[in-house]
Design a protein around this motif. Structure first.
Motif, PDB file in Angstrom:
ATOM      1  N   TYR A  63       4.640  -9.340  -5.055  1.00  0.00           N
ATOM      2  CA  TYR A  63       3.818  -8.513  -3.917  1.00  0.00           C
ATOM      3  C   TYR A  63       4.856  -7.882  -2.798  1.00  0.00           C
ATOM      4  O   TYR A  63       4.775  -7.374  -1.759  1.00  0.00           O
ATOM      5  CB  TYR A  63       3.218  -9.601  -3.000  1.00  0.00           C
ATOM      6  CG  TYR A  63       2.173 -10.322  -3.734  1.00  0.00           C
ATOM      7  CD1 TYR A  63       1.035  -9.579  -4.462  1.00  0.00           C
ATOM      8  CD2 TYR A  63       2.155 -11.580  -4.253  1.00  0.00           C
ATOM      9  CE1 TYR A  63       0.194 -10.272  -5.240  1.00  0.00           C
ATOM     10  CE2 TYR A  63       1.235 -12.388  -5.057  1.00  0.00           C
ATOM     11  CZ  TYR A  63       0.312 -11.549  -5.601  1.00  0.00           C
ATOM     12  OH  TYR A  63      -0.716 -12.310  -6.387  1.00  0.00           O
ATOM     13  N   ALA A 155      -1.646  -4.191 -11.005  1.00  0.00           N
ATOM     14  CA  ALA A 155      -2.766  -4.248 -10.375  1.00  0.00           C
ATOM     15  C   ALA A 155      -2.542  -4.378  -8.723  1.00  0.00           C
ATOM     16  O   ALA A 155      -3.372  -3.384  -8.244  1.00  0.00           O
ATOM     17  CB  ALA A 155      -3.648  -5.481 -10.872  1.00  0.00           C
ATOM     18  N   PHE A 156      -1.777  -5.110  -8.222  1.00  0.00           N
ATOM     19  CA  PHE A 156      -1.700  -4.967  -6.764  1.00  0.00           C
ATOM     20  C   PHE A 156      -1.266  -3.874  -6.410  1.00  0.00           C
ATOM     21  O   PHE A 156      -1.510  -3.201  -5.274  1.00  0.00           O
ATOM     22  CB  PHE A 156      -0.475  -6.165  -6.473  1.00  0.00           C
ATOM     23  CG  PHE A 156      -0.076  -6.235  -5.134  1.00  0.00           C
ATOM     24  CD1 PHE A 156      -0.938  -6.563  -4.092  1.00  0.00           C
ATOM     25  CD2 PHE A 156       1.375  -5.602  -4.881  1.00  0.00           C
ATOM     26  CE1 PHE A 156      -0.338  -6.805  -2.848  1.00  0.00           C
ATOM     27  CE2 PHE A 156       1.786  -5.625  -3.581  1.00  0.00           C
ATOM     28  CZ  PHE A 156       0.812  -6.205  -2.631  1.00  0.00           C
ATOM     29  N   LYS A 158      -1.743  -0.984  -7.542  1.00  0.00           N
ATOM     30  CA  LYS A 158      -2.849  -0.008  -7.570  1.00  0.00           C
ATOM     31  C   LYS A 158      -3.726  -0.096  -6.556  1.00  0.00           C
ATOM     32  O   LYS A 158      -4.422   0.787  -5.957  1.00  0.00           O
ATOM     33  CB  LYS A 158      -3.481   0.079  -9.034  1.00  0.00           C
ATOM     34  CG  LYS A 158      -2.553   0.582 -10.004  1.00  0.00           C
ATOM     35  CD  LYS A 158      -3.521   0.768 -11.458  1.00  0.00           C
ATOM     36  CE  LYS A 158      -2.727   1.546 -12.509  1.00  0.00           C
ATOM     37  NZ  LYS A 158      -3.500   2.018 -13.744  1.00  0.00           N
ATOM     38  N   GLY A 159      -3.941  -1.338  -6.195  1.00  0.00           N
ATOM     39  CA  GLY A 159      -4.854  -1.721  -4.888  1.00  0.00           C
ATOM     40  C   GLY A 159      -3.820  -0.910  -3.676  1.00  0.00           C
ATOM     41  O   GLY A 159      -4.845  -0.533  -2.635  1.00  0.00           O
ATOM     42  N   MET A 162      -4.645   2.656  -3.456  1.00  0.00           N
ATOM     43  CA  MET A 162      -5.987   2.828  -3.139  1.00  0.00           C
ATOM     44  C   MET A 162      -6.063   2.877  -1.470  1.00  0.00           C
ATOM     45  O   MET A 162      -6.645   3.576  -0.890  1.00  0.00           O
ATOM     46  CB  MET A 162      -6.909   2.043  -3.620  1.00  0.00           C
ATOM     47  CG  MET A 162      -7.283   2.212  -5.054  1.00  0.00           C
ATOM     48  SD  MET A 162      -8.118   1.094  -5.819  1.00  0.00           S
ATOM     49  CE  MET A 162      -9.909   1.188  -4.843  1.00  0.00           C
ATOM     50  N   GLN A 163      -5.287   1.874  -0.979  1.00  0.00           N
ATOM     51  CA  GLN A 163      -5.421   1.593   0.565  1.00  0.00           C
ATOM     52  C   GLN A 163      -4.648   2.605   1.221  1.00  0.00           C
ATOM     53  O   GLN A 163      -5.217   3.199   2.328  1.00  0.00           O
ATOM     54  CB  GLN A 163      -4.721   0.383   0.809  1.00  0.00           C
ATOM     55  CG  GLN A 163      -4.750  -0.063   2.154  1.00  0.00           C
ATOM     56  CD  GLN A 163      -3.915  -1.431   2.455  1.00  0.00           C
ATOM     57  OE1 GLN A 163      -2.911  -1.847   1.666  1.00  0.00           O
ATOM     58  NE2 GLN A 163      -4.439  -2.279   3.427  1.00  0.00           N
ATOM     59  N   ALA A 171      -2.865   4.849  -8.075  1.00  0.00           N
ATOM     60  CA  ALA A 171      -4.230   4.149  -7.902  1.00  0.00           C
ATOM     61  C   ALA A 171      -4.736   4.029  -9.096  1.00  0.00           C
ATOM     62  O   ALA A 171      -4.471   4.796 -10.364  1.00  0.00           O
ATOM     63  CB  ALA A 171      -5.051   4.729  -6.860  1.00  0.00           C
ATOM     64  N   PHE A 175     -10.098   6.172  -9.204  1.00  0.00           N
ATOM     65  CA  PHE A 175     -10.071   6.569  -7.875  1.00  0.00           C
ATOM     66  C   PHE A 175      -9.955   7.901  -7.430  1.00  0.00           C
ATOM     67  O   PHE A 175      -9.019   8.628  -8.209  1.00  0.00           O
ATOM     68  CB  PHE A 175      -9.146   5.437  -7.226  1.00  0.00           C
ATOM     69  CG  PHE A 175      -9.215   5.722  -5.807  1.00  0.00           C
ATOM     70  CD1 PHE A 175      -9.827   5.133  -5.040  1.00  0.00           C
ATOM     71  CD2 PHE A 175      -7.951   6.432  -5.062  1.00  0.00           C
ATOM     72  CE1 PHE A 175      -9.963   4.972  -3.586  1.00  0.00           C
ATOM     73  CE2 PHE A 175      -7.880   6.399  -3.557  1.00  0.00           C
ATOM     74  CZ  PHE A 175      -8.785   5.629  -3.028  1.00  0.00           C
TER      75      PHE A 175
END
Length: 179
Positions: A63, A155-156, A158-159, A162-163, A171, A175
């Motif tokens: 993270y 995956a994190f 890409k999230g 998006m944010q 992303a 999206f």
């Protein structure tokens, strides 16, 4: 060995009328034969798979957001992960991806190589214990853990993309950023 003999007719059928796919399958079989035939080296931990640095970094800190505050840097990190892991499951099918005949040929080749791998490792008594005692099992689990961490980090990220309203590849492919 019986498994290999059962696959040989499938190899022949895959080649019938398939032309390029059959030639590609023969090439894949030839390329993978050496690794399948020397599979006991893996069991005795004499040959180990190297783990890409990006996956080791993902495993250490999945993270981590340092220097990932722009879409371009997020996309670049995702590209590094894609290089190590292959394309993500949300990626659209590329035109150069294999067709059905090529996919079936690849599966048949993989089955044949698995049969050879099984035949070469069957002579090792108590193989699971040998793998544990030599550290081969631990090394295999280490690779799987790093791959899993890399997928989780991708995956994190890409999230996060998006944010930040980033376009793909920073992303998910589906999206669409808000204007």
């Amino acid at each position: 060995m019986r498994r290999l003999l059962g696959i040989l007719p499938l190899l022949a059928l895959a080649g019938c009328g398939a032309g390029d796919a059959a030639r590609q399958g023969a090439r894949q079989f030839g390329d993978g034969f050496g690794a399948a035939a020397t599979a006991p080296l893996d069991d005795f931990n004499l040959r180990q798979q190297s783990i890409p640095i990006v996956l080791l970094q993902a495993e250490a800190n999945p993270y981590d957001l340092r220097n990932l505050n722009q879409c371009t840097t997020i996309g670049a990190e995702i590209a590094r992960l894609n290089e190590a892991l292959g394309p993500d499951s949300d990626e659209p099918r590329r035109p150069d991806q294999p067709n059905l005949t090529e996919i079936v040929t690849e599966e048949v080749v993989e089955e044949a190589l698995d049969a050879i791998r099984d035949a070469t490792t069957d002579f090792i008594p108590q193989r699971s214990w040998v793998r544990r005692l030599t550290g081969a099992k631990r090394a295999e689990l280490r690779v799987k853990s790093a791959v899993q961490a890399g997928r989780m980090r991708r995956a994190f990220l890409k999230g996060i993309g998006m944010q930040h309203n980033c376009a793909p590849p920073a992303a998910p492919a589906w999206f669409r950023p808000r204007r």
